[in-house]
Design a protein around this motif. Structure first.
Motif, PDB file in Angstrom:
ATOM      1  N   PRO A 179       8.077   8.382   0.910  1.00 28.22           N
ATOM      2  CA  PRO A 179       8.014   6.940   1.128  1.00 28.22           C
ATOM      3  C   PRO A 179       7.969   6.218  -0.214  1.00 28.22           C
ATOM      4  CG  PRO A 179       5.937   7.973   1.707  1.00 28.22           C
ATOM      5  CD  PRO A 179       6.893   9.072   1.356  1.00 28.22           C
ATOM      6  N   SER A 180       8.260   4.951  -0.167  1.00 27.77           N
ATOM      7  CA  SER A 180       8.213   4.130  -1.372  1.00 27.77           C
ATOM      8  C   SER A 180       6.807   4.177  -1.970  1.00 27.77           C
ATOM      9  CB  SER A 180       8.599   2.692  -1.017  1.00 27.77           C
ATOM     10  OG  SER A 180       8.590   1.887  -2.161  1.00 27.77           O
ATOM     11  N   PRO A 181       6.703   4.265  -3.283  1.00 28.88           N
ATOM     12  CA  PRO A 181       5.384   4.372  -3.902  1.00 28.88           C
ATOM     13  C   PRO A 181       4.590   3.072  -3.807  1.00 28.88           C
ATOM     14  CG  PRO A 181       7.072   4.155  -5.581  1.00 28.88           C
ATOM     15  CD  PRO A 181       7.785   4.292  -4.259  1.00 28.88           C
ATOM     16  N   MET A 182       3.312   3.178  -3.915  1.00 29.64           N
ATOM     17  CA  MET A 182       2.385   2.041  -4.004  1.00 29.64           C
ATOM     18  C   MET A 182       2.420   1.118  -2.786  1.00 29.64           C
ATOM     19  SD  MET A 182       3.187   1.152  -7.989  1.00 29.64           S
ATOM     20  CE  MET A 182       4.953   1.082  -7.668  1.00 29.64           C
ATOM     21  N   GLY A 183       2.944   1.572  -1.662  1.00 33.74           N
ATOM     22  CA  GLY A 183       2.974   0.740  -0.463  1.00 33.74           C
ATOM     23  C   GLY A 183       3.935  -0.430  -0.559  1.00 33.74           C
ATOM     24  N   LEU A 184       4.956  -0.318  -1.399  1.00 34.96           N
ATOM     25  CA  LEU A 184       5.927  -1.388  -1.590  1.00 34.96           C
ATOM     26  C   LEU A 184       7.256  -1.052  -0.938  1.00 34.96           C
ATOM     27  CD1 LEU A 184       5.233  -2.065  -5.385  1.00 34.96           C
ATOM     28  CD2 LEU A 184       4.331  -3.342  -3.424  1.00 34.96           C
ATOM     29  N   PHE A 185       8.084  -2.056  -0.744  1.00 32.91           N
ATOM     30  CA  PHE A 185       9.451  -1.864  -0.281  1.00 32.91           C
ATOM     31  C   PHE A 185      10.322  -1.639  -1.513  1.00 32.91           C
ATOM     32  CE2 PHE A 185       7.269  -4.386   2.834  1.00 32.91           C
ATOM     33  CZ  PHE A 185       7.687  -3.854   4.036  1.00 32.91           C
ATOM     34  N   GLN A 186      11.187  -0.619  -1.471  1.00 35.08           N
ATOM     35  CA  GLN A 186      12.088  -0.376  -2.598  1.00 35.08           C
ATOM     36  C   GLN A 186      13.477  -0.892  -2.248  1.00 35.08           C
ATOM     37  OE1 GLN A 186      12.503   3.661  -3.959  1.00 35.08           O
ATOM     38  NE2 GLN A 186      13.837   3.076  -5.645  1.00 35.08           N
ATOM     39  N   CYS A 187      14.038  -1.692  -3.143  1.00 33.06           N
ATOM     40  CA  CYS A 187      15.370  -2.258  -2.954  1.00 33.06           C
ATOM     41  C   CYS A 187      16.403  -1.371  -3.632  1.00 33.06           C
ATOM     42  CB  CYS A 187      15.431  -3.665  -3.544  1.00 33.06           C
ATOM     43  SG  CYS A 187      14.125  -4.772  -2.935  1.00 33.06           S
ATOM     44  N   VAL A 220      17.025  -2.985   1.467  1.00 32.00           N
ATOM     45  CA  VAL A 220      15.926  -2.035   1.344  1.00 32.00           C
ATOM     46  C   VAL A 220      16.454  -0.597   1.474  1.00 32.00           C
ATOM     47  CG1 VAL A 220      15.280  -2.080   3.793  1.00 32.00           C
ATOM     48  CG2 VAL A 220      13.554  -1.540   2.098  1.00 32.00           C
ATOM     49  N   ILE A 221      15.937   0.304   0.621  1.00 30.37           N
ATOM     50  CA  ILE A 221      16.340   1.712   0.712  1.00 30.37           C
ATOM     51  C   ILE A 221      15.170   2.641   1.025  1.00 30.37           C
ATOM     52  CG2 ILE A 221      18.388   1.494  -0.733  1.00 30.37           C
ATOM     53  CD1 ILE A 221      16.710   2.841  -3.005  1.00 30.37           C
ATOM     54  N   ARG A 222      13.930   2.162   0.842  1.00 34.21           N
ATOM     55  CA  ARG A 222      12.762   2.951   1.229  1.00 34.21           C
ATOM     56  C   ARG A 222      11.659   2.022   1.686  1.00 34.21           C
ATOM     57  NH1 ARG A 222      10.845   7.528  -2.816  1.00 34.21           N
ATOM     58  NH2 ARG A 222      10.990   5.838  -4.326  1.00 34.21           N
ATOM     59  N   CYS A 223      10.965   2.464   2.742  1.00 28.18           N
ATOM     60  CA  CYS A 223       9.868   1.686   3.315  1.00 28.18           C
ATOM     61  C   CYS A 223       8.534   2.230   2.806  1.00 28.18           C
ATOM     62  CB  CYS A 223       9.877   1.811   4.835  1.00 28.18           C
ATOM     63  SG  CYS A 223      11.406   1.288   5.621  1.00 28.18           S
ATOM     64  N   PRO A 224       7.489   1.411   2.895  1.00 28.33           N
ATOM     65  CA  PRO A 224       6.147   1.910   2.563  1.00 28.33           C
ATOM     66  C   PRO A 224       5.707   2.965   3.586  1.00 28.33           C
ATOM     67  CG  PRO A 224       6.182  -0.494   2.627  1.00 28.33           C
ATOM     68  CD  PRO A 224       7.486  -0.022   3.187  1.00 28.33           C
ATOM     69  N   PRO A 225       4.696   3.764   3.239  1.00 28.71           N
ATOM     70  CA  PRO A 225       4.178   4.752   4.189  1.00 28.71           C
ATOM     71  C   PRO A 225       3.785   4.106   5.512  1.00 28.71           C
ATOM     72  CG  PRO A 225       3.195   5.062   2.023  1.00 28.71           C
ATOM     73  CD  PRO A 225       3.978   3.780   1.968  1.00 28.71           C
ATOM     74  N   GLY A 226       4.021   4.788   6.619  1.00 27.24           N
ATOM     75  CA  GLY A 226       3.666   4.298   7.944  1.00 27.24           C
ATOM     76  C   GLY A 226       4.694   3.379   8.567  1.00 27.24           C
ATOM     77  N   VAL A 258      10.062  -1.393   9.985  1.00 27.53           N
ATOM     78  CA  VAL A 258       9.102  -1.843  10.997  1.00 27.53           C
ATOM     79  C   VAL A 258       7.961  -0.841  11.058  1.00 27.53           C
ATOM     80  CG1 VAL A 258      10.783  -3.049  12.454  1.00 27.53           C
ATOM     81  CG2 VAL A 258      10.280  -0.654  12.895  1.00 27.53           C
ATOM     82  N   ALA A 259       6.848  -1.275  11.629  1.00 30.58           N
ATOM     83  CA  ALA A 259       5.741  -0.350  11.869  1.00 30.58           C
ATOM     84  C   ALA A 259       6.250   0.779  12.753  1.00 30.58           C
ATOM     85  CB  ALA A 259       4.577  -1.081  12.528  1.00 30.58           C
ATOM     86  N   SER A 260       5.854   1.998  12.468  1.00 34.17           N
ATOM     87  CA  SER A 260       6.419   3.157  13.169  1.00 34.17           C
ATOM     88  C   SER A 260       6.154   3.143  14.669  1.00 34.17           C
ATOM     89  CB  SER A 260       5.906   4.456  12.551  1.00 34.17           C
ATOM     90  OG  SER A 260       4.499   4.507  12.616  1.00 34.17           O
TER      91      SER A 260
END
Length: 173
Positions: free
Chosen positions: A115-123, A143-149, A158-160
């Motif tokens: 998942p994207s580090p630090m709970g951020l969205f990665q563009c 967006v190419i990676r979502c935060p954990p969860g 979206v929330a899983s």
């Protein structure tokens, strides 16, 4: 003593991979559990070539359901599956029904691997943002990676537990 009747063997079991770590199981149970007490579906999976079977808990053991979500699969692995009706009296437990076709979990997508580090969205332009997947707009490549969860959908994260229906479905690898 009158003889007791065992639970009937399940009539069918099928599974379909949803993503790299989960699948949907569907089973056909016949009407009779005989004299079985505390009847419950008992679904087990094992990776091809392995010797140990792993029981699938949760909804997979609910007698009122005819299917369940299987979680915790390994990516890109072929599984065998089997199902029986388990009883409090082991001698009344049904015989196993095996899956018609092996289950192949999907390969892991790049965004699932970490998942994207630090709970951020990665563009796509390698920048990060914290508000929502919308902050990775067209000028950043999306967006190419979502935060954990969170779950990666075609049009954002979206929330899983919500699912991707409102965001164009699950993003293919």
């Amino acid at each position: 003593l009158p003889s007791q009747t065992a639970a009937m063997q399940p009539a069918g079991l099928s599974m379909v991979s949803l993503d790299s770590t989960s699948a949907r199981a569907a089973f056909l149970l016949l009407d009779s559990v005989g004299d079985c007490e505390c009847a419950r579906p008992h679904l087990e999976l094992r990776a091809r070539g392995a010797t140990d079977w792993q029981e699938m808990p949760g909804d997979c053991a609910d007698m009122t359901l005819r299917g369940c979500l299987v979680r915790g699969l390994l990516p890109d692995v072929v599984y065998d599956a089997r199902l029986r009706i388990a009883c409090a009296q082991p001698e009344l437990t049904s015989n196993w029904t095996s899956i018609d076709h092996p289950l192949a979990s999907r390969p892991q997508c790049a965004w699932e691997a970490s998942p994207s580090p630090m709970g951020l969205f990665q563009c796509a332009d390698a920048t990060f943002c914290s508000t929502s997947s919308a902050c990775c707009g067209p000028d950043t490549g999306g967006v190419i990676r979502c935060p954990p969860g969170m779950l990666m959908c075609k049009d954002g994260c979206v929330a899983s537990d919500v699912g991707c229906a409102a965001l164009g479905g699950v993003r293919p690898c």
